[in-house]
Design a protein around this motif. Structure first.
Motif, PDB file in Angstrom:
ATOM      1  N   UNK A 179       0.813  -1.223   0.000  1.00 51.11           N
ATOM      2  CA  UNK A 179       0.000   0.000   0.000  1.00 51.11           C
ATOM      3  C   UNK A 179       0.845   1.271   0.000  1.00 51.11           C
ATOM      4  N   UNK A 180       0.394   2.239  -0.781  1.00 51.01           N
ATOM      5  CA  UNK A 180       1.099   3.511  -0.901  1.00 51.01           C
ATOM      6  C   UNK A 180       0.790   4.383   0.309  1.00 51.01           C
ATOM      7  N   UNK A 181       1.837   4.948   0.915  1.00 58.68           N
ATOM      8  CA  UNK A 181       1.650   5.803   2.081  1.00 58.68           C
ATOM      9  C   UNK A 181       2.265   7.168   1.785  1.00 58.68           C
ATOM     10  N   UNK A 182       1.394   8.170   1.576  1.00 60.41           N
ATOM     11  CA  UNK A 182       1.861   9.483   1.106  1.00 60.41           C
ATOM     12  C   UNK A 182       2.872  10.125   2.051  1.00 60.41           C
ATOM     13  N   UNK A 183       2.574  10.116   3.370  1.00 62.95           N
ATOM     14  CA  UNK A 183       3.483  10.843   4.265  1.00 62.95           C
ATOM     15  C   UNK A 183       4.848  10.161   4.340  1.00 62.95           C
ATOM     16  N   UNK A 184       4.859   8.817   4.291  1.00 64.36           N
ATOM     17  CA  UNK A 184       6.146   8.094   4.242  1.00 64.36           C
ATOM     18  C   UNK A 184       6.890   8.439   2.949  1.00 64.36           C
ATOM     19  N   UNK A 185       6.120   8.443   1.852  1.00 60.55           N
ATOM     20  CA  UNK A 185       6.688   8.714   0.524  1.00 60.55           C
ATOM     21  C   UNK A 185       7.371  10.085   0.490  1.00 60.55           C
ATOM     22  N   UNK A 186       6.685  11.073   1.090  1.00 59.40           N
ATOM     23  CA  UNK A 186       7.216  12.443   1.029  1.00 59.40           C
ATOM     24  C   UNK A 186       8.444  12.648   1.924  1.00 59.40           C
ATOM     25  N   UNK A 187       8.683  11.668   2.818  1.00 59.80           N
ATOM     26  CA  UNK A 187       9.839  11.798   3.727  1.00 59.80           C
ATOM     27  C   UNK A 187      11.129  11.241   3.132  1.00 59.80           C
ATOM     28  N   UNK A 188      11.049  10.644   1.955  1.00 60.78           N
ATOM     29  CA  UNK A 188      12.229   9.954   1.395  1.00 60.78           C
ATOM     30  C   UNK A 188      13.384  10.911   1.124  1.00 60.78           C
ATOM     31  N   UNK A 189      14.593  10.415   1.370  1.00 60.58           N
ATOM     32  CA  UNK A 189      15.791  11.256   1.210  1.00 60.58           C
ATOM     33  C   UNK A 189      16.619  10.787   0.020  1.00 60.58           C
ATOM     34  N   UNK A 190      17.235  11.765  -0.641  1.00 58.49           N
ATOM     35  CA  UNK A 190      18.052  11.517  -1.830  1.00 58.49           C
ATOM     36  C   UNK A 190      19.131  10.440  -1.606  1.00 58.49           C
ATOM     37  N   UNK A 191      19.861  10.548  -0.485  1.00 63.62           N
ATOM     38  CA  UNK A 191      20.976   9.608  -0.283  1.00 63.62           C
ATOM     39  C   UNK A 191      20.502   8.174  -0.081  1.00 63.62           C
ATOM     40  N   UNK A 192      19.424   8.013   0.704  1.00 65.41           N
ATOM     41  CA  UNK A 192      18.877   6.661   0.914  1.00 65.41           C
ATOM     42  C   UNK A 192      18.432   6.074  -0.417  1.00 65.41           C
ATOM     43  N   UNK A 193      17.789   6.912  -1.212  1.00 66.99           N
ATOM     44  CA  UNK A 193      17.281   6.478  -2.523  1.00 66.99           C
ATOM     45  C   UNK A 193      18.446   5.991  -3.391  1.00 66.99           C
ATOM     46  N   UNK A 194      19.474   6.814  -3.522  1.00 67.42           N
ATOM     47  CA  UNK A 194      20.616   6.451  -4.375  1.00 67.42           C
ATOM     48  C   UNK A 194      21.330   5.213  -3.833  1.00 67.42           C
ATOM     49  N   UNK A 195      21.441   5.132  -2.500  1.00 65.77           N
ATOM     50  CA  UNK A 195      22.119   3.955  -1.916  1.00 65.77           C
ATOM     51  C   UNK A 195      21.374   2.673  -2.233  1.00 65.77           C
ATOM     52  N   UNK A 196      20.032   2.751  -2.137  1.00 63.09           N
ATOM     53  CA  UNK A 196      19.245   1.536  -2.405  1.00 63.09           C
ATOM     54  C   UNK A 196      19.417   1.068  -3.837  1.00 63.09           C
ATOM     55  N   UNK A 197      19.623   2.010  -4.750  1.00 60.43           N
ATOM     56  CA  UNK A 197      19.746   1.647  -6.171  1.00 60.43           C
ATOM     57  C   UNK A 197      21.199   1.491  -6.614  1.00 60.43           C
ATOM     58  N   UNK A 198      22.142   1.627  -5.681  1.00 62.27           N
ATOM     59  CA  UNK A 198      23.559   1.607  -6.091  1.00 62.27           C
ATOM     60  C   UNK A 198      23.972   0.326  -6.830  1.00 62.27           C
ATOM     61  N   UNK A 199      23.371  -0.863  -6.516  1.00 61.79           N
ATOM     62  CA  UNK A 199      23.764  -2.044  -7.316  1.00 61.79           C
ATOM     63  C   UNK A 199      23.446  -1.892  -8.812  1.00 61.79           C
ATOM     64  N   UNK A 200      22.409  -1.106  -9.133  1.00 66.00           N
ATOM     65  CA  UNK A 200      22.100  -0.873 -10.561  1.00 66.00           C
ATOM     66  C   UNK A 200      23.234  -0.059 -11.200  1.00 66.00           C
ATOM     67  N   UNK A 201      23.713   0.938 -10.437  1.00 60.35           N
ATOM     68  CA  UNK A 201      24.778   1.788 -10.990  1.00 60.35           C
ATOM     69  C   UNK A 201      26.063   0.976 -11.164  1.00 60.35           C
ATOM     70  N   UNK A 202      26.268   0.055 -10.235  1.00 65.70           N
ATOM     71  CA  UNK A 202      27.442  -0.810 -10.348  1.00 65.70           C
ATOM     72  C   UNK A 202      27.302  -1.728 -11.578  1.00 65.70           C
ATOM     73  N   UNK A 203      26.089  -2.235 -11.788  1.00 68.60           N
ATOM     74  CA  UNK A 203      25.842  -3.093 -12.963  1.00 68.60           C
ATOM     75  C   UNK A 203      26.108  -2.315 -14.259  1.00 68.60           C
ATOM     76  N   UNK A 204      25.727  -1.044 -14.282  1.00 73.18           N
ATOM     77  CA  UNK A 204      25.970  -0.210 -15.470  1.00 73.18           C
ATOM     78  C   UNK A 204      27.473  -0.042 -15.684  1.00 73.18           C
TER      79      UNK A 204
END
Ligand code: CP3
Length: 336
Positions: free
Chosen positions: A95-120
């Motif tokens: 389920x989508x939670x707006x207030x949680x969604x709006x709290x997301x931080x740039x660094x956490x986001x990039x860290x979570x996706x870092x394996x994709x950047x490594x794959x590239x």
């Protein structure tokens, strides 16, 4: 510079061919890896395997570009939603939670996706310099459909889910644009050469909302890419004659046709843009004669302008890889 980049940036008319969903489902070598890796998200986050899968079609076929093995839903995943793929049902998000969604931080986001950047990074080092490495994102509308679990069936969505959230929708779109631009930049920094923006469900937007939910979000992302000199291909699937308005407003470097768009019409109406794709992927399930006939229509129509050969949607899981090989050979040898 690779052919795809030359075509997109310098509008040079030379050969270039790749396929949406070229890495995946229809290839036995993918199925073998997939059968040992049941969790699809984990597989996308396995940099070595993601790179290996990306390169599988390049090893097998004479293609000009590789597209990184990942998924548009990695962004909602990195923004806190659980993403599950169940056979036969497609993706299901928690389920989508707006207030949680709006709290997301740039660094956490990039860290979570870092394996994709490594794959590239791994893939770019292994890929011949003459080939482009394509990365991609889903456009906000298409992501929101999955984020709100608004799909009722293949061709229908529950629009009420959007209107119930109308007040917050603009906020969600703006926040997604912010994170999508970060994801684009990270992928380019890791070594990607081109970004394709999939708006796979743009065709479900009511006409009066196309501006707010399709053109403006795509245009904002395009403006970011232009400032950063990132070549882009847009794919507003299913919007019919609105392709023309989309192209005039969003102004991407390239635009992918879906199978409903008449290639002659596209050649007349879509200006200052490189046309890509269009051929119905179902044609690859037919006999050779149909395939050749279908491909000839596109190659012939676009032979005197820069055109990237591709399909009008992704390769289907039931496609025979030998048919793909034959189609590529036909394109390479075409002399019309
Ligand atoms: O093109 C490529 O080869 C690169 C990889 C890629 C995948 N998904 C891998 C994948 C790309 C570019 C995508 C984009 C994507 N993902 C889109 C936009 C393009 C389109 O097809 O409209 C969308 C809407 C998604 C969301 C998604 N991912 C769905 C609906 C599904 C389930 C149905 C399906 O397509 O199989 C996925 C899963 C998925 N993404 C698979 C692959 C190889 C299949 C996973 C499996 O083996 O079960």
């Amino acid at each position: 510079m690779s052919n795809l980049n030359k075509i997109l940036l310098n509008k040079i008319n030379c050969k270039s061919i790749w396929f949406m969903r070229q890495a995946g489902r229809y290839l036995p070598e993918f199925q073998e890896i997939r059968s040992k890796n049941q969790d699809f998200i984990k597989l996308c986050l396995n940099s070595e395997l993601s790179s290996e899968i990306t390169l599988q079609p390049i090893k097998r076929f004479d293609l000009d570009s590789a597209i990184i093995f990942s998924d548009i839903l990695m962004v909602p995943y990195a923004l806190g939603q659980n993403v599950k793929f169940t056979k036969g049902f497609g993706p299901k998000l928690s389920d989508f939670n707006l207030s949680e969604f709006l709290k997301r931080k740039k660094n956490d986001f990039s860290n979570k996706l870092s394996p994709i950047y490594k794959a590239i990074d791994i893939t770019r080092r292994k890929l011949n310099k003459s080939k482009s490495l394509i990365s991609f994102i889903g456009a906000p509308w298409t992501l929101i459909i999955y984020m709100l679990n608004a799909k009722e069936s293949k061709e229908e969505i529950n629009l009420q889910k959007f209107y119930d959230k109308k007040k917050s929708l603009d906020q969600v779109i703006e926040t997604l644009i912010y994170f999508l631009c970060i994801h684009i930049k990270n992928q380019i920094n890791a070594g990607a050469d081109v970004i394709q923006i999939f708006d796979s469900w743009a065709g479900l937007i009511p006409k009066e909302n196309l501006n707010d939910y399709c053109y403006i979000p795509n245009a904002k992302i395009l403006n970011f890419c232009k400032k950063e000199n990132i070549p882009t291909i847009c794919f507003p699937k299913g919007i019919k004659e609105k392709y023309e308005e989309f192209n005039n407003i969003v102004k991407p470097d390239g635009i992918n046709l879906d199978p409903e768009i008449n290639p002659e019409w596209a050649k007349k109406k879509l200006k200052n843009v490189v046309i890509q794709g269009g051929l119905n992927p179902h044609i690859l399930l037919k006999d050779d004669e149909h395939i050749i006939q279908g491909a000839t229509k596109y190659i012939q129509t676009f032979k005197d302008i820069p055109y990237v050969f591709n399909l009008g949607h992704g390769l289907l899981p039931e496609t025979d890889p030998d048919k793909v090989s034959k189609l590529i050979k036909f394109y390479r040898n075409f002399d019309g």
